[in-house]
Design a protein around this motif. Structure first.
Motif, mmCIF file in Angstrom:
data_model
loop_
_atom_site.group_PDB
_atom_site.id
_atom_site.type_symbol
_atom_site.label_atom_id
_atom_site.label_comp_id
_atom_site.label_asym_id
_atom_site.label_seq_id
_atom_site.Cartn_x
_atom_site.Cartn_y
_atom_site.Cartn_z
ATOM 1 N N ASP A 169 -3.721 -3.583 2.763
ATOM 2 C CA ASP A 169 -3.667 -2.516 3.758
ATOM 3 C C ASP A 169 -3.045 -2.960 5.076
ATOM 4 O O ASP A 169 -2.348 -2.179 5.735
ATOM 5 C CB ASP A 169 -5.075 -1.992 4.056
ATOM 6 C CG ASP A 169 -5.759 -1.395 2.853
ATOM 7 O OD1 ASP A 169 -5.059 -0.946 1.941
ATOM 8 O OD2 ASP A 169 -7.004 -1.377 2.843
ATOM 9 N N ASP A 223 -1.117 4.501 2.727
ATOM 10 C CA ASP A 223 -2.283 4.099 3.493
ATOM 11 C C ASP A 223 -2.774 5.319 4.270
ATOM 12 O O ASP A 223 -2.054 5.838 5.124
ATOM 13 C CB ASP A 223 -1.933 2.962 4.463
ATOM 14 C CG ASP A 223 -3.169 2.463 5.191
ATOM 15 O OD1 ASP A 223 -4.078 1.954 4.520
ATOM 16 O OD2 ASP A 223 -3.226 2.595 6.427
ATOM 17 N N ASP A 257 0.876 -1.173 0.000
ATOM 18 C CA ASP A 257 0.000 0.000 0.000
ATOM 19 C C ASP A 257 0.910 1.219 0.000
ATOM 20 O O ASP A 257 1.540 1.529 1.018
ATOM 21 C CB ASP A 257 -0.914 0.008 1.219
ATOM 22 C CG ASP A 257 -2.054 1.011 1.068
ATOM 23 O OD1 ASP A 257 -1.975 1.859 0.152
ATOM 24 O OD2 ASP A 257 -3.020 0.946 1.844
#
Length: 258
Positions: free
Chosen positions: A208, A85, A82
């Motif tokens: 995530d 994030d 990610d």
């Protein structure tokens, strides 16, 4: 296996990415809807990270937030990335977002790094080793009651997830404060660092959360799925990361029938 080369590369990429994230984006667009933001920084970081990983570890797969990808078959190594994030925070100038990268192989998570550009903190862990923040060991807190503690959670995109408001009410009844900060990965490494007693995320997403969940696990947290079973990879539903002394209480507040 020590994963020394993989960790060195991940830390190098984290330094590069967080330096890039200290600059406000000049272009912000949307994806699925008007609340689903993406910046040129998200895409630039993902392209750079994927290129470096492909060059140094050509047999590894990469699955990213912006450009996707498929996990490797037969347990071969797969990176989960990610690039930013907490993109909404980043696009708005709120200094609570991070870079997140994890490596998973046939035996499960092998390493994870979550890097916070605004506090200059890099959280990391390698299988079998301690959880670290800027090279110093971290550990989840020794909480035995929720009174006076903090539990972190996050929205499902921009909405409450099913059961979220009930959880907040039950935690408040225990005199526990809840925080919603805008980055799931940073929220969960805050539990790993002993800055919050627990974190509940209503829907597990490997891209995530994998790095942060793994770091919290290596920091001694109780990690379990919505069904209450220990796992770093819930098959469905959300995930709980908590100090062992309060994990059962938070899980019951989350899952007990209303």
């Amino acid at each position: 296996m020590t994963f020394a080369d993989e960790l060195a590369t991940t830390l190098e990429l984290a330094r590069w990415a967080t330096h890039r994230m200290t600059v406000r984006p000049t272009s912000v667009t949307t994806k699925a809807n008007a609340a689903d933001l993406v910046t040129e920084t998200d895409r630039e970081i993902e392209r750079h990270v994927c290129a470096v990983l492909a060059d140094r570890f050509p047999d590894h797969a990469v699955v990213g937030e912006e450009y996707g990808g498929e996990p490797a078959v037969d347990g071969a190594p797969t990176w989960y990335l990610d690039p930013v994030d907490g993109t909404t925070n980043y696009a708005s100038g709120l200094p609570w977002c991070c870079f997140s990268l994890a490596l998973v192989d046939a035996d499960g998570p092998a390493l994870g790094v979550v890097a916070d550009p605004f506090r200059g903190e890099v959280f990391s862990a390698v299988r079998g080793g301690p959880a670290l923040c800027n090279g110093a060991p971290i550990q989840c807190r020794e909480a035995n009651t929720l009174a006076g503690e903090v539990v972190v959670t996050e929205w499902a995109a921009y909405r409450p997830w099913p059961g979220m408001t009930t959880l907040l009410e039950r935690l408040a009844a225990d005199l526990c404060t809840t925080r919603i900060m805008g980055s799931s990965a940073l929220s969960l490494v805050s539990v790993a660092a002993g800055r919050a007693a627990a974190g509940v995320i209503g829907e597990f997403n490997t891209i995530d959360l994998m790095a942060a969940v793994f770091i919290a696990d290596q920091a001694g947290a109780d990690v379990r799925g919505q069904d209450g079973e220990p796992t770093l990879f819930p098959a469905s539903g959300g995930i709980l990361v908590a100090a062992p002394g309060v994990a059962e209480r938070v899980w019951r507040a989350w899952t007990a029938p209303a």
